[in-house]
Design a protein around this motif. Structure first.
Motif, PDB file in Angstrom:
ATOM      1  N   ASP A 137     -21.798   4.684  -7.553  1.00 44.21           N
ATOM      2  CA  ASP A 137     -22.438   5.994  -7.716  1.00 44.21           C
ATOM      3  C   ASP A 137     -23.786   6.027  -6.996  1.00 44.21           C
ATOM      4  O   ASP A 137     -24.093   6.980  -6.279  1.00 44.21           O
ATOM      5  CB  ASP A 137     -22.602   6.314  -9.202  1.00 44.21           C
ATOM      6  N   HIS A 138     -24.598   4.986  -7.189  1.00 42.64           N
ATOM      7  CA  HIS A 138     -25.900   4.908  -6.499  1.00 42.64           C
ATOM      8  C   HIS A 138     -25.705   4.933  -4.979  1.00 42.64           C
ATOM      9  O   HIS A 138     -26.411   5.652  -4.268  1.00 42.64           O
ATOM     10  CB  HIS A 138     -26.648   3.625  -6.870  1.00 42.64           C
ATOM     11  N   ALA A 139     -24.771   4.127  -4.493  1.00 44.40           N
ATOM     12  CA  ALA A 139     -24.539   4.031  -3.048  1.00 44.40           C
ATOM     13  C   ALA A 139     -24.040   5.354  -2.472  1.00 44.40           C
ATOM     14  O   ALA A 139     -24.319   5.680  -1.316  1.00 44.40           O
ATOM     15  CB  ALA A 139     -23.541   2.910  -2.744  1.00 44.40           C
ATOM     16  N   THR A 140     -23.348   6.124  -3.285  1.00 47.51           N
ATOM     17  CA  THR A 140     -22.807   7.412  -2.843  1.00 47.51           C
ATOM     18  C   THR A 140     -23.849   8.521  -2.921  1.00 47.51           C
ATOM     19  O   THR A 140     -23.990   9.312  -1.985  1.00 47.51           O
ATOM     20  CB  THR A 140     -21.583   7.798  -3.700  1.00 47.51           C
ATOM     21  N   ARG A 141     -24.601   8.568  -4.023  1.00 50.68           N
ATOM     22  CA  ARG A 141     -25.487   9.715  -4.275  1.00 50.68           C
ATOM     23  C   ARG A 141     -26.970   9.461  -3.997  1.00 50.68           C
ATOM     24  O   ARG A 141     -27.727  10.421  -3.857  1.00 50.68           O
ATOM     25  CB  ARG A 141     -25.332  10.162  -5.720  1.00 50.68           C
ATOM     26  N   GLN A 142     -27.382   8.207  -3.995  1.00 51.96           N
ATOM     27  CA  GLN A 142     -28.820   7.931  -3.901  1.00 51.96           C
ATOM     28  C   GLN A 142     -29.168   6.934  -2.799  1.00 51.96           C
ATOM     29  O   GLN A 142     -30.153   6.209  -2.907  1.00 51.96           O
ATOM     30  CB  GLN A 142     -29.322   7.376  -5.235  1.00 51.96           C
ATOM     31  N   CYS A 143     -28.400   6.897  -1.761  1.00 49.82           N
ATOM     32  CA  CYS A 143     -28.644   5.929  -0.698  1.00 49.82           C
ATOM     33  C   CYS A 143     -29.826   6.375   0.169  1.00 49.82           C
ATOM     34  O   CYS A 143     -29.804   7.475   0.719  1.00 49.82           O
ATOM     35  CB  CYS A 143     -27.394   5.763   0.171  1.00 49.82           C
ATOM     36  N   PRO A 144     -30.840   5.536   0.288  1.00 55.11           N
ATOM     37  CA  PRO A 144     -31.973   5.886   1.158  1.00 55.11           C
ATOM     38  C   PRO A 144     -31.523   6.018   2.617  1.00 55.11           C
ATOM     39  O   PRO A 144     -30.573   5.357   3.039  1.00 55.11           O
ATOM     40  CB  PRO A 144     -32.921   4.687   1.005  1.00 55.11           C
ATOM     41  N   LYS A 145     -32.222   6.839   3.378  1.00 51.37           N
ATOM     42  CA  LYS A 145     -31.849   7.121   4.768  1.00 51.37           C
ATOM     43  C   LYS A 145     -31.674   5.852   5.593  1.00 51.37           C
ATOM     44  O   LYS A 145     -30.720   5.721   6.329  1.00 51.37           O
ATOM     45  CB  LYS A 145     -32.886   8.025   5.425  1.00 51.37           C
ATOM     46  N   GLY A 146     -32.553   4.917   5.500  1.00 49.97           N
ATOM     47  CA  GLY A 146     -32.490   3.712   6.314  1.00 49.97           C
ATOM     48  C   GLY A 146     -31.446   2.701   5.872  1.00 49.97           C
ATOM     49  O   GLY A 146     -31.261   1.671   6.513  1.00 49.97           O
ATOM     50  N   SER A 147     -30.758   2.980   4.769  1.00 52.05           N
ATOM     51  CA  SER A 147     -29.789   2.023   4.227  1.00 52.05           C
ATOM     52  C   SER A 147     -28.361   2.531   4.231  1.00 52.05           C
ATOM     53  O   SER A 147     -27.501   1.992   3.534  1.00 52.05           O
ATOM     54  CB  SER A 147     -30.202   1.657   2.789  1.00 52.05           C
ATOM     55  N   LYS A 148     -28.089   3.563   5.001  1.00 46.34           N
ATOM     56  CA  LYS A 148     -26.752   4.173   5.008  1.00 46.34           C
ATOM     57  C   LYS A 148     -25.651   3.170   5.366  1.00 46.34           C
ATOM     58  O   LYS A 148     -24.593   3.165   4.750  1.00 46.34           O
ATOM     59  CB  LYS A 148     -26.699   5.368   5.978  1.00 46.34           C
ATOM     60  N   THR A 149     -25.896   2.311   6.339  1.00 47.91           N
ATOM     61  CA  THR A 149     -24.887   1.327   6.738  1.00 47.91           C
ATOM     62  C   THR A 149     -24.629   0.352   5.608  1.00 47.91           C
ATOM     63  O   THR A 149     -23.473   0.035   5.294  1.00 47.91           O
ATOM     64  CB  THR A 149     -25.336   0.559   8.008  1.00 47.91           C
ATOM     65  N   PHE A 150     -25.696  -0.116   4.966  1.00 47.63           N
ATOM     66  CA  PHE A 150     -25.535  -1.039   3.842  1.00 47.63           C
ATOM     67  C   PHE A 150     -24.779  -0.358   2.702  1.00 47.63           C
ATOM     68  O   PHE A 150     -23.878  -0.955   2.109  1.00 47.63           O
ATOM     69  CB  PHE A 150     -26.894  -1.552   3.351  1.00 47.63           C
TER      70      PHE A 150
END
Length: 160
Positions: A137-150
């Motif tokens: 859920d965090h990775a889908t909804r709250q991913c910071p801009k610089g961490s999209k690949t991660f």
């Protein structure tokens, strides 16, 4: 005469087989050598009993990404079995319950791609189901801009 011909044939076959095996050995050695260099560069050292005991003590109680990284640096050669499960527990807790610290992780993995692989490898079947749901859920909804690949890699790890 027939006996000597057989001997020559056997010797000839032996010589050809030896050349073939030697060539195969050389080819295998050339293919194997780079993987040894790679493996040795990825592994800091052999995991001694003392290192394993220390790693076991701390692996499941790491509370910051800096602490996880320091432990990884010291004990990465011990990352197996119960120690690996401890790392998985610490990493899952940080990702599920302390998502706001992802920036610290991003800085560490930017400098060390092997650490990113280490972290992702510990998002595994040993983590608690609720943590897996929270992390995805965090990775889908709250991913910071610089961490999209991660975040994309993280979601792939959590998708059956």
């Amino acid at each position: 005469m027939q006996t000597s011909m057989r001997t020559d044939d056997v010797n000839g076959l032996h010589r050809r087989a030896f050349r073939s095996r030697t060539g195969t050995f050389v080819v295998l050695a050339l293919l194997w050598a780079p993987s040894c260099v790679l493996a040795s560069s990825q592994r800091a050292a052999v995991c001694t009993r003392a290192m394993a005991m220390k790693a076991m003590t701390e692996a499941d109680s790491l509370r910051t990404w800096r602490a996880v990284y320091a432990s990884y640096e010291r004990y990465r050669s011990c990352d197996d079995g119960a120690i690996a499960e401890g790392y998985s527990a610490s990493i899952a807790t940080l990702l599920a319950d302390h998502w706001a610290t992802l920036g610290e992780l991003a800085r560490l993995i930017q400098d060390d791609a092997h650490f990113e692989a280490f972290v992702l490898s510990h998002v595994d079947e040993t983590i608690i189901l609720e943590q897996g749901i929270a992390i995805k859920d965090h990775a889908t909804r709250q991913c910071p801009k610089g961490s999209k690949t991660f975040c994309a890699k993280l979601k792939r790890r959590l998708t059956p």
